[in-house]
Design a protein around this motif. Structure first.
Motif, PDB file in Angstrom:
ATOM      1  N   LEU A   1       3.215  24.293  -6.373  1.00 38.36           N
ATOM      2  CA  LEU A   1       3.405  23.303  -5.306  1.00 38.36           C
ATOM      3  C   LEU A   1       2.510  23.575  -4.104  1.00 38.36           C
ATOM      4  O   LEU A   1       2.667  22.938  -3.058  1.00 38.36           O
ATOM      5  N   GLY A   2       1.604  24.520  -4.252  1.00 36.56           N
ATOM      6  CA  GLY A   2       0.635  24.793  -3.192  1.00 36.56           C
ATOM      7  C   GLY A   2       1.143  25.672  -2.074  1.00 36.56           C
ATOM      8  O   GLY A   2       0.573  25.676  -0.978  1.00 36.56           O
ATOM      9  N   PHE A   3       2.210  26.445  -2.317  1.00 41.02           N
ATOM     10  CA  PHE A   3       2.782  27.321  -1.301  1.00 41.02           C
ATOM     11  C   PHE A   3       2.531  28.785  -1.656  1.00 41.02           C
ATOM     12  O   PHE A   3       2.460  29.137  -2.843  1.00 41.02           O
TER      13      PHE A   3
ATOM     14  N   LYS B   1       0.818  -1.211   0.000  1.00 44.99           N
ATOM     15  CA  LYS B   1       0.000   0.000   0.000  1.00 44.99           C
ATOM     16  C   LYS B   1       0.853   1.261   0.000  1.00 44.99           C
ATOM     17  O   LYS B   1       0.422   2.304  -0.502  1.00 44.99           O
ATOM     18  N   MET B   2       2.052   1.175   0.564  1.00 39.05           N
ATOM     19  CA  MET B   2       2.909   2.355   0.603  1.00 39.05           C
ATOM     20  C   MET B   2       3.373   2.753  -0.798  1.00 39.05           C
ATOM     21  O   MET B   2       3.583   3.929  -1.078  1.00 39.05           O
ATOM     22  N   ASP B   3       3.531   1.767  -1.683  1.00 38.68           N
ATOM     23  CA  ASP B   3       3.866   2.100  -3.069  1.00 38.68           C
ATOM     24  C   ASP B   3       2.802   3.009  -3.666  1.00 38.68           C
ATOM     25  O   ASP B   3       3.102   3.996  -4.347  1.00 38.68           O
ATOM     26  N   ASP B   4       1.532   2.653  -3.411  1.00 36.04           N
ATOM     27  CA  ASP B   4       0.428   3.453  -3.943  1.00 36.04           C
ATOM     28  C   ASP B   4       0.398   4.843  -3.312  1.00 36.04           C
ATOM     29  O   ASP B   4       0.103   5.837  -3.990  1.00 36.04           O
ATOM     30  N   ILE B   5       0.705   4.917  -2.017  1.00 32.10           N
ATOM     31  CA  ILE B   5       0.683   6.211  -1.321  1.00 32.10           C
ATOM     32  C   ILE B   5       1.774   7.131  -1.862  1.00 32.10           C
ATOM     33  O   ILE B   5       1.539   8.314  -2.122  1.00 32.10           O
ATOM     34  N   VAL B   6       2.975   6.588  -2.047  1.00 35.29           N
ATOM     35  CA  VAL B   6       4.076   7.395  -2.578  1.00 35.29           C
ATOM     36  C   VAL B   6       3.737   7.897  -3.978  1.00 35.29           C
ATOM     37  O   VAL B   6       3.982   9.062  -4.313  1.00 35.29           O
ATOM     38  N   GLN B   7       3.160   7.024  -4.800  1.00 35.32           N
ATOM     39  CA  GLN B   7       2.762   7.444  -6.149  1.00 35.32           C
ATOM     40  C   GLN B   7       1.695   8.533  -6.084  1.00 35.32           C
ATOM     41  O   GLN B   7       1.747   9.509  -6.844  1.00 35.32           O
ATOM     42  N   TYR B   8       0.753   8.376  -5.164  1.00 38.46           N
ATOM     43  CA  TYR B   8      -0.303   9.381  -5.003  1.00 38.46           C
ATOM     44  C   TYR B   8       0.293  10.730  -4.608  1.00 38.46           C
ATOM     45  O   TYR B   8      -0.096  11.780  -5.134  1.00 38.46           O
ATOM     46  N   ILE B   9       1.249  10.700  -3.679  1.00 36.19           N
ATOM     47  CA  ILE B   9       1.907  11.945  -3.251  1.00 36.19           C
ATOM     48  C   ILE B   9       2.610  12.596  -4.431  1.00 36.19           C
ATOM     49  O   ILE B   9       2.498  13.807  -4.650  1.00 36.19           O
ATOM     50  N   GLU B  10       3.364  11.793  -5.196  1.00 40.44           N
ATOM     51  CA  GLU B  10       4.108  12.323  -6.344  1.00 40.44           C
ATOM     52  C   GLU B  10       3.171  12.989  -7.345  1.00 40.44           C
ATOM     53  O   GLU B  10       3.525  14.002  -7.968  1.00 40.44           O
ATOM     54  N   GLU B  11       1.983  12.428  -7.514  1.00 41.82           N
ATOM     55  CA  GLU B  11       1.040  12.945  -8.514  1.00 41.82           C
ATOM     56  C   GLU B  11       0.212  14.114  -8.001  1.00 41.82           C
ATOM     57  O   GLU B  11      -0.518  14.740  -8.783  1.00 41.82           O
ATOM     58  N   ASN B  12       0.295  14.403  -6.695  1.00 43.80           N
ATOM     59  CA  ASN B  12      -0.554  15.444  -6.117  1.00 43.80           C
ATOM     60  C   ASN B  12       0.230  16.425  -5.246  1.00 43.80           C
ATOM     61  O   ASN B  12      -0.288  16.924  -4.242  1.00 43.80           O
ATOM     62  N   LEU B  13       1.473  16.709  -5.627  1.00 50.17           N
ATOM     63  CA  LEU B  13       2.295  17.621  -4.845  1.00 50.17           C
ATOM     64  C   LEU B  13       1.740  19.042  -4.833  1.00 50.17           C
ATOM     65  O   LEU B  13       2.073  19.837  -3.954  1.00 50.17           O
ATOM     66  N   ASP B  14       0.890  19.357  -5.802  1.00 52.16           N
ATOM     67  CA  ASP B  14       0.310  20.697  -5.856  1.00 52.16           C
ATOM     68  C   ASP B  14      -0.984  20.806  -5.060  1.00 52.16           C
ATOM     69  O   ASP B  14      -1.582  21.882  -4.980  1.00 52.16           O
TER      70      ASP B  14
ATOM     71  N   ARG C   1       8.429  17.919  -2.522  1.00 49.79           N
ATOM     72  CA  ARG C   1       8.100  19.234  -3.078  1.00 49.79           C
ATOM     73  C   ARG C   1       9.366  20.040  -3.343  1.00 49.79           C
ATOM     74  O   ARG C   1       9.471  20.738  -4.355  1.00 49.79           O
ATOM     75  N   MET C   2      10.331  19.950  -2.448  1.00 48.13           N
ATOM     76  CA  MET C   2      11.576  20.678  -2.657  1.00 48.13           C
ATOM     77  C   MET C   2      12.366  20.093  -3.836  1.00 48.13           C
ATOM     78  O   MET C   2      13.007  20.828  -4.590  1.00 48.13           O
ATOM     79  N   GLU C   3      12.326  18.768  -3.997  1.00 50.29           N
ATOM     80  CA  GLU C   3      12.993  18.163  -5.153  1.00 50.29           C
ATOM     81  C   GLU C   3      12.321  18.597  -6.442  1.00 50.29           C
ATOM     82  O   GLU C   3      12.991  18.865  -7.447  1.00 50.29           O
ATOM     83  N   ARG C   4      10.984  18.663  -6.434  1.00 51.86           N
ATOM     84  CA  ARG C   4      10.263  19.141  -7.611  1.00 51.86           C
ATOM     85  C   ARG C   4      10.620  20.604  -7.894  1.00 51.86           C
ATOM     86  O   ARG C   4      10.818  20.997  -9.055  1.00 51.86           O
ATOM     87  N   ALA C   5      10.716  21.388  -6.833  1.00 56.73           N
ATOM     88  CA  ALA C   5      11.070  22.799  -6.997  1.00 56.73           C
ATOM     89  C   ALA C   5      12.460  22.937  -7.594  1.00 56.73           C
ATOM     90  O   ALA C   5      12.683  23.756  -8.509  1.00 56.73           O
ATOM     91  N   LYS C   6      13.426  22.154  -7.121  1.00 53.58           N
ATOM     92  CA  LYS C   6      14.774  22.197  -7.675  1.00 53.58           C
ATOM     93  C   LYS C   6      14.752  21.879  -9.168  1.00 53.58           C
ATOM     94  O   LYS C   6      15.410  22.540  -9.968  1.00 53.58           O
ATOM     95  N   HIS C   7      13.981  20.857  -9.522  1.00 56.49           N
ATOM     96  CA  HIS C   7      13.893  20.459 -10.924  1.00 56.49           C
ATOM     97  C   HIS C   7      13.324  21.594 -11.779  1.00 56.49           C
ATOM     98  O   HIS C   7      13.857  21.898 -12.859  1.00 56.49           O
ATOM     99  N   LEU C   8      12.272  22.227 -11.286  1.00 54.24           N
ATOM    100  CA  LEU C   8      11.644  23.315 -12.052  1.00 54.24           C
ATOM    101  C   LEU C   8      12.559  24.528 -12.147  1.00 54.24           C
ATOM    102  O   LEU C   8      12.593  25.208 -13.178  1.00 54.24           O
ATOM    103  N   LEU C   9      13.298  24.812 -11.077  1.00 50.70           N
ATOM    104  CA  LEU C   9      14.212  25.948 -11.105  1.00 50.70           C
ATOM    105  C   LEU C   9      15.320  25.746 -12.134  1.00 50.70           C
ATOM    106  O   LEU C   9      15.780  26.698 -12.774  1.00 50.70           O
ATOM    107  N   ILE C  10      15.765  24.509 -12.295  1.00 51.49           N
ATOM    108  CA  ILE C  10      16.873  24.223 -13.194  1.00 51.49           C
ATOM    109  C   ILE C  10      16.412  24.087 -14.637  1.00 51.49           C
ATOM    110  O   ILE C  10      17.101  24.536 -15.566  1.00 51.49           O
ATOM    111  N   THR C  11      15.251  23.483 -14.847  1.00 52.68           N
ATOM    112  CA  THR C  11      14.847  23.094 -16.206  1.00 52.68           C
ATOM    113  C   THR C  11      13.833  24.034 -16.854  1.00 52.68           C
ATOM    114  O   THR C  11      13.500  23.849 -18.025  1.00 52.68           O
TER     115      THR C  11
END
Length: 236
Positions: free
Chosen positions: A200-202, A126-139, A178-188
């Motif tokens: 990211l909802g901030f 179930k944790m696999d599904d939760i992590v995927q859900y988090i990744e898809e809903n960081l905003d 969220r911070m990893e996503r932010a780093k990616h967006l800042l760079i790319t």
């Protein structure tokens, strides 16, 4: 490196000798101290290691220590680790990780008695599904109660299982992603910092504070630093 003392792991006591490398996984009861005026000198470091989002040494059972055959080489690695850990440039972070991975690989290769310790690993389906859900809903707003409900777990039990799975509490994990996503967006991308924060909802001020806490730089400084580093390498 020298001297004498003791290391206690759970219910066993060891007396390290020069050239021995000790591995003390989290979750064990540990203590160390001196046994004479000839106290031991040692190198040490704390680190986190994972294998597919699980704590590596929850999955692998290894001996507490091994005897190294090249003490000076091992000493040199620790000195490099100290040197790079005190620097703040991006490449030094990679150097630190490389040295730690080398320590782990060498320890496991030379131990000779590595066994997969599957009995200590809970069911993480179930944790696999939760992590995927988090990744898809960081905003989106994410809270422990909602995530626990998705997993059909009581919130307290969910927090316990999630922490064993990721090494972090749900909120810590969400903020890190969220911070990893932010780093990616800042760079790319050339999105403004406020646009990235909003995605990211901030709000901007909270995002900037959190980014500095997690990354060590403001979002703008991080973007500028990475851009300058890339230009410098390109110029070379």
């Amino acid at each position: 490196m020298e001297g004498e003392g003791f290391v206690r792991v759970n219910d066993k006591t060891y007396y390290p000798k020069p050239g021995e490398l000790y591995l003390l996984p989290s979750g064990t009861v540990q203590a160390y101290g001196t046994i004479s005026g000839n106290t031991f000198g040692k190198y040490w470091c704390h680190f986190t290691s994972k294998l597919n989002d699980s704590q590596l040494f929850d999955l692998i059972k290894t001996p507490v220590f091994l005897k190294t055959h090249n003490q000076e080489q091992l000493k040199s690695k620790f000195e490099q680790l100290i040197f790079y850990s005190e620097k703040e440039d991006i490449s030094s972070g990679f150097r630190v990780h490389a040295i730690l991975l080398d320590f782990i690989a060498e320890f496991i290769e030379k131990s000779g008695t590595v066994n997969l310790n599957t009995r200590t690993v809970p069911s993480y389906d179930k944790m696999d599904d939760i992590v995927q859900y988090i990744e898809e809903n960081l905003d989106a707003p994410l809270c422990v109660d909602d995530l626990a409900s998705i997993a059909n777990f009581h919130p307290n039990y969910f927090i316990s299982v999630f922490k064993k799975y990721t090494g972090l509490s749900p909120i810590q994990f969400i903020n890190r992603q969220r911070m990893e996503r932010a780093k990616h967006l800042l760079i790319t991308t050339d999105y403004s910092v406020s646009t990235i924060a909003e995605s990211l909802g901030f709000d901007l001020s909270y995002f900037s504070r959190m980014f500095r806490v997690h990354i060590g730089f403001s979002p703008t400084n991080y973007r500028d630093m990475v851009s300058m580093s890339a230009l410098s390498k390109y110029g070379e």
